[in-house]
Each structure stands twice: as structure tokens, then as C-alpha cells.
Design an enzyme around this catalytic site. Structure first.
Site, PDB file in Angstrom:
ATOM      1  N   THR A   1     -50.191 -44.119   0.915  1.00 34.91           N
ATOM      2  CA  THR A   1     -51.256 -44.221   1.928  1.00 34.91           C
ATOM      3  C   THR A   1     -51.565 -45.650   2.369  1.00 34.91           C
ATOM      4  OG1 THR A   1     -53.067 -44.373   0.343  1.00 34.91           O
ATOM      5  CG2 THR A   1     -52.366 -42.153   0.999  1.00 34.91           C
TER       6      THR A   1
ATOM      7  N   ASP B   1     -59.587 -50.770  -9.703  1.00 31.50           N
ATOM      8  CA  ASP B   1     -58.248 -51.365  -9.808  1.00 31.50           C
ATOM      9  C   ASP B   1     -57.459 -50.629 -10.886  1.00 31.50           C
ATOM     10  OD1 ASP B   1     -56.037 -52.938 -10.267  1.00 31.50           O
ATOM     11  OD2 ASP B   1     -57.172 -54.776 -10.638  1.00 31.50           O
TER      12      ASP B   1
ATOM     13  N   ASP C   1     -48.176 -51.920  -6.114  1.00 34.65           N
ATOM     14  CA  ASP C   1     -46.977 -52.343  -6.844  1.00 34.65           C
ATOM     15  C   ASP C   1     -47.067 -53.830  -7.219  1.00 34.65           C
ATOM     16  OD1 ASP C   1     -44.138 -51.773  -7.694  1.00 34.65           O
ATOM     17  OD2 ASP C   1     -43.736 -53.329  -6.218  1.00 34.65           O
TER      18      ASP C   1
HETATM   19  P1  ADP Z   1     -47.446 -47.399  -0.442  1.00 33.72           P
HETATM   20  O1  ADP Z   1     -46.368 -48.426  -0.143  1.00 33.72           O
HETATM   21  O2  ADP Z   1     -46.922 -46.240  -1.268  1.00 33.72           O
HETATM   22  O3  ADP Z   1     -48.189 -46.996   0.777  1.00 33.72           O
HETATM   23  P2  ADP Z   1     -49.570 -49.246  -1.255  1.00 33.72           P
HETATM   24  O4  ADP Z   1     -49.606 -50.031  -2.526  1.00 33.72           O
HETATM   25  O5  ADP Z   1     -49.412 -50.021   0.012  1.00 33.72           O
HETATM   26  O6  ADP Z   1     -48.422 -48.141  -1.451  1.00 33.72           O
HETATM   27  O7  ADP Z   1     -50.891 -48.373  -1.132  1.00 33.72           O
HETATM   28  C1  ADP Z   1     -51.132 -47.204  -1.887  1.00 33.72           C
HETATM   29  C2  ADP Z   1     -52.603 -47.138  -2.212  1.00 33.72           C
HETATM   30  O8  ADP Z   1     -52.885 -48.007  -3.310  1.00 33.72           O
HETATM   31  C3  ADP Z   1     -53.545 -47.585  -1.082  1.00 33.72           C
HETATM   32  O9  ADP Z   1     -54.638 -46.670  -1.019  1.00 33.72           O
HETATM   33  C4  ADP Z   1     -54.019 -48.945  -1.548  1.00 33.72           C
HETATM   34  O10 ADP Z   1     -55.313 -49.259  -1.056  1.00 33.72           O
HETATM   35  C5  ADP Z   1     -54.070 -48.724  -3.050  1.00 33.72           C
HETATM   36  N1  ADP Z   1     -54.094 -49.905  -3.914  1.00 33.72           N
HETATM   37  C6  ADP Z   1     -53.704 -51.172  -3.680  1.00 33.72           C
HETATM   38  N2  ADP Z   1     -53.913 -51.936  -4.767  1.00 33.72           N
HETATM   39  C7  ADP Z   1     -54.466 -51.132  -5.717  1.00 33.72           C
HETATM   40  C8  ADP Z   1     -54.939 -51.317  -7.050  1.00 33.72           C
HETATM   41  N3  ADP Z   1     -54.877 -52.506  -7.656  1.00 33.72           N
HETATM   42  N4  ADP Z   1     -55.459 -50.247  -7.709  1.00 33.72           N
HETATM   43  C9  ADP Z   1     -55.517 -49.029  -7.129  1.00 33.72           C
HETATM   44  N5  ADP Z   1     -55.084 -48.786  -5.878  1.00 33.72           N
HETATM   45  C10 ADP Z   1     -54.567 -49.816  -5.175  1.00 33.72           C
END
Ligand code: ADP
Length: 182
Positions: free
Chosen positions: A128, A20, A44
Site C-alpha cells: 500500500t 513502527d 523494508d
Molecule cells: P510496498 O512497496 O509493499 O508498497 P511500503 O514499505 O512502501 O511497501 O509501504 C507498505 C506500508 O508500510 C505503508 O502503509 C507504509 O506507510 C508502511 N510503513 C512504512 N514504514 C513502516 C514502519 N516502520 N512500520 C510499519 N509500517 C510502515
């Protein structure tokens, strides 16, 4: 040093972490934000939850951010003192300059970090998730762009690719191995 004289091997190290990103104690956590810089889902949403409501109040003063660019904010309740909000492209099947826009996010985040003297960064796999960019293609762009920028400027000494799932972490490890210069 001009880019043409940059060493092949970047000065900074690159590590892959499964976990995370909100827990990373780095100078700046990078967010995959939307162009309104308004609290959304995915990483986000997690960053906003962990940073607290002051983050949205600060972002509301910035007037948004175009795709391919990034903005700096405080980290608020995160362990990291700063957040770099990158707006990645929504995947349109490759017809809309998505590769260049994604590379631009990584390049601009590194440049912003250099300007502010931030030496350690944690990146999520921008675009992604909800934005649908193919994972392998995004990882190849992320690694190649970060390598180029680390070779250009020695301010950033550590980049962590923080992957939320094992498949993404494996993809990054594979790309790092495949792209290993020498
Ligand atoms: P985008 O809208 O740019 O696609 P997302 O947040 O939907 O962004 O996803 C971008 C990446 O972040 C994905 O691989 C998702 O699994 C990952 N992700 C989601 N939550 C977390 C977190 N708490 N820490 C790290 N990566 C995360």
C-alpha cells in the site's frame, strides 16, 4: 481439521496497532520486500536499518523471491527473532491478478509461520506504499485472508496489523468491524 469444518471464529486474535513495526516483539515481523530481496525504501528500509547489515548478507544467499511468495530470515538486531519477507504485487489498476497475489502473501506468511511454530506475527500494510495498492482494498484482503488462515490452523495465536499512520489503522478497524462474523 479440513477447512470445511473450520470454526467461523478464528482461534487467534487480531489486533490493530498504530506504530513502527520494527519495534514489535513478536515471533516474526513481516516485511514488504521486493523480489530481489534487496534493501529498499519504506518499511523494508526501516527493517533493514533496525536489523543491521547482517540481514542483507543473509538475504543475498536466498536468490530472490517471486511476487506473492515469502521467505524466512533471522531477525538479527530486531527484537523479533525472525522476519518473513513477503513480495507484494505492484498495483496495475487491478488488471494483473493483484488481489490474488496480495492474498497469497498473507496466506503464505501464515503457512510459513505454522511450519516453523511461530505463534505471533506483525504485518505491515503490504503493497500500500510505494507499490500503490489501494488501502481499503488491501486491508479487506489482508483481514479476510488472515481470518481464514487462523481458522484453519491454531499455531498462530496473535496477528498484529501494524499501521504507520492513523488513516491505515482506521481502515483496518473499520474492515475488522465490517467483516466481524456474528
Ligand atoms: P510496498 O512497496 O509493499 O508498497 P511500503 O514499505 O512502501 O511497501 O509501504 C507498505 C506500508 O508500510 C505503508 O502503509 C507504509 O506507510 C508502511 N510503513 C512504512 N514504514 C513502516 C514502519 N516502520 N512500520 C510499519 N509500517 C510502515
Amino acid at each position: 481439521m479440513p477447512a470445511s469444518e473450520a470454526p467461523n471464529r478464528p482461534a487467534g486474535r487480531i489486533v490493530v496497532i498504530e506504530g513502527d513495526i520494527t519495534l514489535e516483539a513478536v515471533d516474526a515481523v513481516v516485511n514488504a520486500a521486493n523480489s530481489a530481496l534487496r534493501r529498499g525504501g519504506g518499511v523494508d528500509g526501516a527493517i533493514h536499518r533496525a536489523a543491521g547489515p547482517e540481514l542483507q548478507r543473509e538475504l543475498a544467499t536466498l536468490g530472490g523471491c517471486p511476487t506473492g511468495e515469502c521467505r524466512l530470515s533471522g531477525g538479527h538486531r530486531l527484537a523479533a527473532p525472525h522476519i518473513i519477507h513477503c513480495v507484494g504485487p505492484v498495483w496495475q489498476g487491478g488488471r494483473d491478478d493483484e488481489d490474488a497475489l496480495l492474498a497469497s502473501c498473507y496466506r503464505q506468511a501464515l503457512a510459513l509461520a505454522c511450519r516453523h511454530g511461530l505463534s505471533s506475527l506483525a504485518f505491515p500494510a503490504i503493497s500500500t506504499g510505494i507499490y500503490g495498492f489501494p488501502r481499503d482494498r488491501a486491508a479487506a484482503i489482508a483481514v479476510a485472508t488472515v481470518r481464514e488462515e487462523l481458522a484453519r490452523d491454531a499455531t498462530v495465536t496473535e496477528v498484529r496489523f501494524v499501521c504507520f499512520d492513523r488513516e491505515t489503522a482506521e481502515t483496518y478497524r473499520q474492515v475488522l468491524g465490517d467483516q466481524n462474523p456474528g
